[in-house]
Design an enzyme around this catalytic site. Structure first.
Site, mmCIF file in Angstrom:
data_model
loop_
_atom_site.group_PDB
_atom_site.id
_atom_site.type_symbol
_atom_site.label_atom_id
_atom_site.label_comp_id
_atom_site.label_asym_id
_atom_site.label_seq_id
_atom_site.Cartn_x
_atom_site.Cartn_y
_atom_site.Cartn_z
ATOM 1 C CD1 TRP A 249 0.172 -38.418 -14.095
ATOM 2 C CD2 TRP A 249 0.064 -38.972 -16.118
ATOM 3 N NE1 TRP A 249 -1.153 -37.669 -14.543
ATOM 4 C CE2 TRP A 249 -1.046 -38.209 -16.089
ATOM 5 C CE3 TRP A 249 0.068 -39.718 -17.412
ATOM 6 C CZ2 TRP A 249 -1.953 -38.137 -17.032
ATOM 7 C CZ3 TRP A 249 -0.644 -39.588 -18.433
ATOM 8 C CH2 TRP A 249 -1.752 -38.905 -17.996
ATOM 9 C CG ASP B 29 5.136 -38.084 -20.794
ATOM 10 O OD1 ASP B 29 4.575 -37.167 -21.342
ATOM 11 O OD2 ASP B 29 4.249 -38.688 -20.121
ATOM 12 C CE LYS C 135 0.248 -30.799 -17.525
ATOM 13 N NZ LYS C 135 -0.846 -31.332 -16.434
HETATM 14 C C1 LMR Z 1 -1.636 -34.448 -13.439
HETATM 15 O O1 LMR Z 1 -0.594 -35.009 -13.094
HETATM 16 O O2 LMR Z 1 -2.113 -33.701 -12.149
HETATM 17 C C2 LMR Z 1 -1.904 -33.626 -14.690
HETATM 18 O O3 LMR Z 1 -1.083 -34.154 -15.521
HETATM 19 C C3 LMR Z 1 -3.371 -33.736 -15.005
HETATM 20 C C4 LMR Z 1 -3.793 -35.052 -15.137
HETATM 21 O O4 LMR Z 1 -4.339 -35.529 -16.204
HETATM 22 O O5 LMR Z 1 -3.474 -36.064 -14.364
#
Ligand code: LMR
Length: 396
Positions: free
Chosen positions: A130, A211, A246
């Site tokens: 992420w 996570d 989510k």
């Molecule tokens: C995403 O990856 O789009 C979501 O987890 C929202 C975010 O805060 O990035």
């Protein structure tokens, strides 16, 4: 004093969401930020959430602080959902948990607690991960490294490379794993791979940091917790961060939890006091509303049943959209094989487009995705799927 600050580029994900909101073209499609959308393109408030909210608003008699660890009922229900009510480690009292402001707040608490316990600790992130993992965890002062995860050419996990990297790690190195629905690539570890990792981590003294922000959106609530439950059973120490953004659609309410698995009850008590102390030093106390709602939905029999149904609808829809996208691309003889998308899980997949192609999709076709070509599959629907696939084929 602040003259030394320099303007920064927009956030990799939220910046695209803002561009989408400014676009007035009626054809626009948002495949950027990871929020669930239904077939009409809306991100609904779940029925179970609405009912719980009404009940809570009617009953609430004070707005006084809840406490540093947040809502005890919420923490208990979340632990049961995450680890399973009869998990031996949970029953042994070896798990300490604290309600946090979203999964991001949970990562922040976990990061600061790790730094406090061992300032020289190294945390290994998957490549890719992420996009906010790196900046968020860096702010807590952690030493961050990356391990190979996704094979962009073969569209699958490069498990051999991953194991080779882990074989060089030291005891107390920490590896951040995605519990399910890997963000951004959608390629999840199989049960066999989780088992192999548990063996390796045990042997080398590696600490998993899981996570899990999408529990219930891959294969099912129980199935998706396989890795968390396995690691918590096999290892002395595990860090877990979860989110209700989510699976309960509570995004803006900021509901999450950080849990630490410790070697024994005494250490779990010490861990609990440190989690609280760290949180107190960052934001003092978490917000109430979202966790009160989540706690009620998880603990009330009827609401829980309704939630499981709604969660199942979201999961089934996402999985069927993956299939639909692949079929539509095949139907157009797309010069690229997208069949891997139906194998992946959760909201995200990489299309494998160049940045130039992604920008063209945004600027000429009004189809928005993260510049790495990560799409949120849940942004596709029956009305836009043909347009989305045609646009992608057009830029290939
Ligand atoms: C995403 O990856 O789009 C979501 O987890 C929202 C975010 O805060 O990035």
């Amino acid at each position: 004093m602040f003259q030394s600050l320099e303007a920064l580029p927009p956030d990799a994900i939220i910046g695209i969401m803002s561009l989408y909101r400014q676009d007035n073209d009626p054809r626009k499609v948002d495949l950027s930020v990871g929020v669930y959308q239904d077939d009409s393109g809306k991100t609904p408030v779940l029925d179970c959430v609405r009912i719980a909210e009404q009940q809570i608003l009617e009953e609430q008699s004070t707005k006084s602080y809840v406490g540093i660890a947040g809502n005890a009922g919420f923490n208990k229900s979340m632990e049961s959902m995450l680890f399973g009510v009869n998990h031996p480690t949970l029953r042994a009292g070896r798990i300490s948990s604290i309600q946090t402001p979203g999964g991001s707040g949970g990562l922040c608490v976990a990061g600061h607690t790790i730094v406090r316990a061992k300032p020289e600790a190294r945390v290994w992130l998957s490549d890719p991960s992420w996009p906010n993992h790196m900046p968020l965890l860096k702010l807590s002062g952690l030493n961050l490294e990356q391990y190979p995860y996704y094979d962009y050419d073969k569209h699958c996990i490069n498990f051999d490379a991953m194991i080779n990297a882990f074989n060089t790690l030291r005891s107390d190195d920490i590896v951040l794993l995605h519990g399910c629905c890997h963000n951004p690539c959608g390629a999840d570890l199989s049960k066999e791979q989780w088992n192999l990792l548990a063996d390796l981590f045990e042997e080398r003294g590696i600490v998993p940091f899981i996570d899990i922000a999408y529990q219930g959106l891959a294969n099912g609530l129980e199935e998706d917790a396989y890795g968390v439950r396995l690691m918590a059973e096999r290892l002395d120490e595990v860090v877990v961060v979860t989110s209700c953004s989510k699976n309960l659609g509570l995004y803006r309410e900021r509901v999450g939890m950080t849990s630490l698995v410790s070697k024994d009850v005494e250490r779990a008590k010490i861990a609990q006091s440190n989690l609280g102390n760290v949180a107190r030093g960052i934001y003092s106390m978490p917000p109430d509303h979202g966790a009160a709602v989540a706690g009620r939905v998880l603990s009330d029999g009827e609401l829980n049943k309704l939630w499981l149904k709604e969660l199942g609808t979201m999961r089934t829809r996402i999985n069927s959209l993956r299939q639909l996208f692949v079929e539509k691309a095949e139907g157009r003889n797309a010069p690229r094989d997208f069949s891997f998308i139906s194998e992946e899980k959760g909201m995200f997949s990489f299309l494998g487009l160049s940045r130039k192609q992604v920008v063209k999709l945004r600027e000429e076709f009004h189809v928005y995705m993260v510049e790495t070509s990560r799409i949120n599959v849940a942004g596709i629907n029956q009305s836009n799927v043909d347009y989305v696939v045609d646009s992608i084929v057009a830029v290939l």
